[in-house]
Design a protein around this motif. Structure first.
Motif, short mmCIF file in Angstrom:
data_model
loop_
_atom_site.label_atom_id
_atom_site.label_comp_id
_atom_site.label_asym_id
_atom_site.label_seq_id
_atom_site.Cartn_x
_atom_site.Cartn_y
_atom_site.Cartn_z
N GLU A 137 39.15 32.52 13.73
CA GLU A 137 40.05 32.04 14.78
C GLU A 137 40.43 33.17 15.74
O GLU A 137 41.38 33.05 16.52
CB GLU A 137 41.31 31.44 14.15
CG GLU A 137 41.04 30.22 13.31
CD GLU A 137 42.25 29.77 12.49
OE1 GLU A 137 43.34 30.40 12.61
OE2 GLU A 137 42.11 28.81 11.74
N ASN A 138 39.69 34.29 15.66
CA ASN A 138 39.92 35.48 16.49
C ASN A 138 41.31 36.07 16.34
O ASN A 138 41.88 36.60 17.29
CB ASN A 138 39.62 35.19 17.97
CG ASN A 138 38.15 35.05 18.21
OD1 ASN A 138 37.34 35.78 17.64
ND2 ASN A 138 37.78 34.10 19.06
N LYS A 139 41.85 36.00 15.13
CA LYS A 139 43.14 36.61 14.83
C LYS A 139 42.91 37.96 14.16
O LYS A 139 41.93 38.14 13.43
CB LYS A 139 43.97 35.70 13.93
CG LYS A 139 44.34 34.41 14.64
CD LYS A 139 45.22 33.56 13.81
CE LYS A 139 45.57 32.30 14.60
NZ LYS A 139 46.29 31.34 13.82
N ALA A 140 43.80 38.88 14.40
CA ALA A 140 43.74 40.19 13.76
C ALA A 140 44.40 40.09 12.38
O ALA A 140 45.35 39.32 12.20
CB ALA A 140 44.46 41.23 14.60
N VAL A 141 43.89 40.84 11.43
CA VAL A 141 44.40 40.82 10.06
C VAL A 141 44.76 42.24 9.65
O VAL A 141 43.97 43.16 9.84
CB VAL A 141 43.34 40.24 9.10
CG1 VAL A 141 43.82 40.29 7.66
CG2 VAL A 141 42.96 38.83 9.49
N ASN A 142 45.96 42.41 9.09
CA ASN A 142 46.40 43.70 8.57
C ASN A 142 46.12 43.72 7.07
O ASN A 142 46.57 42.83 6.36
CB ASN A 142 47.89 43.89 8.85
CG ASN A 142 48.39 45.26 8.44
OD1 ASN A 142 47.61 46.18 8.25
ND2 ASN A 142 49.69 45.39 8.32
N LEU B 99 41.03 33.35 9.25
CA LEU B 99 41.81 33.97 10.33
C LEU B 99 40.92 34.70 11.32
O LEU B 99 41.11 34.61 12.53
CB LEU B 99 42.85 34.94 9.74
CG LEU B 99 44.01 34.32 8.98
CD1 LEU B 99 44.84 35.39 8.30
CD2 LEU B 99 44.87 33.48 9.91
N LEU B 100 39.94 35.44 10.79
CA LEU B 100 39.01 36.17 11.67
C LEU B 100 38.19 35.21 12.53
O LEU B 100 37.95 35.49 13.70
CB LEU B 100 38.09 37.06 10.84
CG LEU B 100 38.76 38.27 10.17
CD1 LEU B 100 37.81 38.91 9.16
CD2 LEU B 100 39.23 39.28 11.20
N LYS C 42 39.44 42.97 12.89
CA LYS C 42 39.16 41.92 13.88
C LYS C 42 37.70 41.50 13.75
O LYS C 42 36.87 42.27 13.29
CB LYS C 42 39.43 42.42 15.30
CG LYS C 42 40.90 42.67 15.55
CD LYS C 42 41.16 43.04 16.98
CE LYS C 42 42.66 43.26 17.16
NZ LYS C 42 42.96 43.77 18.50
N LYS C 43 37.43 40.28 14.18
CA LYS C 43 36.05 39.79 14.20
C LYS C 43 35.25 40.67 15.16
O LYS C 43 35.69 40.92 16.29
CB LYS C 43 36.04 38.34 14.68
CG LYS C 43 34.69 37.69 14.68
CD LYS C 43 34.81 36.25 15.13
CE LYS C 43 33.46 35.61 15.25
NZ LYS C 43 33.57 34.23 15.73
#
Length: 157
Positions: free
Chosen positions: A25-30, A22-23, A52-53
């Motif tokens: 793909e530049n997605k934020a993760v909670n 996910l990171l 975030k990345k």
């Protein structure tokens, strides 16, 4: 308002491959904070962070890094050196490092506390990071004071 989860908690290590994907793909993760190493800022299994990345890694950032044994750790950078980064939890005194740049997988940009989302760029969050990041030598004094302050606030409520 923070979404409520109604499912079983899974270890960070088990989720790490999915999290890294996910990171990338530049997605934020909670991610829910586990452990007490980042107290008093974040509480074990109560608060959560937005990862975030990292575009760039700087001093006093809180980062998620992966040790060579595969364990994922969320700690604060207190020194950036040519040989790597030196990192410590807010509730700890012993420093890890040097940590290689390739071991750092994400940076914390925001966090959830008591149903509210806070940015790590807020003035009081940056002040806390400065005091806690540079005040490692006085943490044995600061930690009991924060506990005392929390107790007083609780009684006042």
């Amino acid at each position: 308002m923070k979404p409520k989860a109604s499912f079983e908690q899974v270890s960070t290590e088990a989720l790490l491959p999915f999290l890294l994907e996910l990171l990338s793909e530049n997605k934020a993760v909670n991610m829910t904070v586990t452990g007490n190493s980042m107290m008093p800022l974040w509480r074990d299994r109560v608060d959560s962070v937005i990862l975030k990345k990292p575009d760039r890694i700087k001093n006093l950032d809180v980062v998620l890094y992966v040790q060579d044994n595969g364990q994922a750790i969320l700690h604060r950078i207190i020194k950036c050196r040519k040989e790597g980064y030196y990192i410590v939890g807010d509730n700890q005194i012993d420093v890890d490092g040097p940590i290689r740049a390739d071991q750092i997988k994400a940076v914390v940009t925001d966090f959830w506390r008591s149903g509210k989302l806070y940015s790590c760029r807020l003035w009081w969050c940056r002040l806390y990071a400065f005091v806690w990041g540079h005040g490692r030598a006085i943490r044995p004094v600061l930690l009991p004071l924060t506990r005392l302050g929390k107790g007083i606030v609780k009684r006042m409520k």
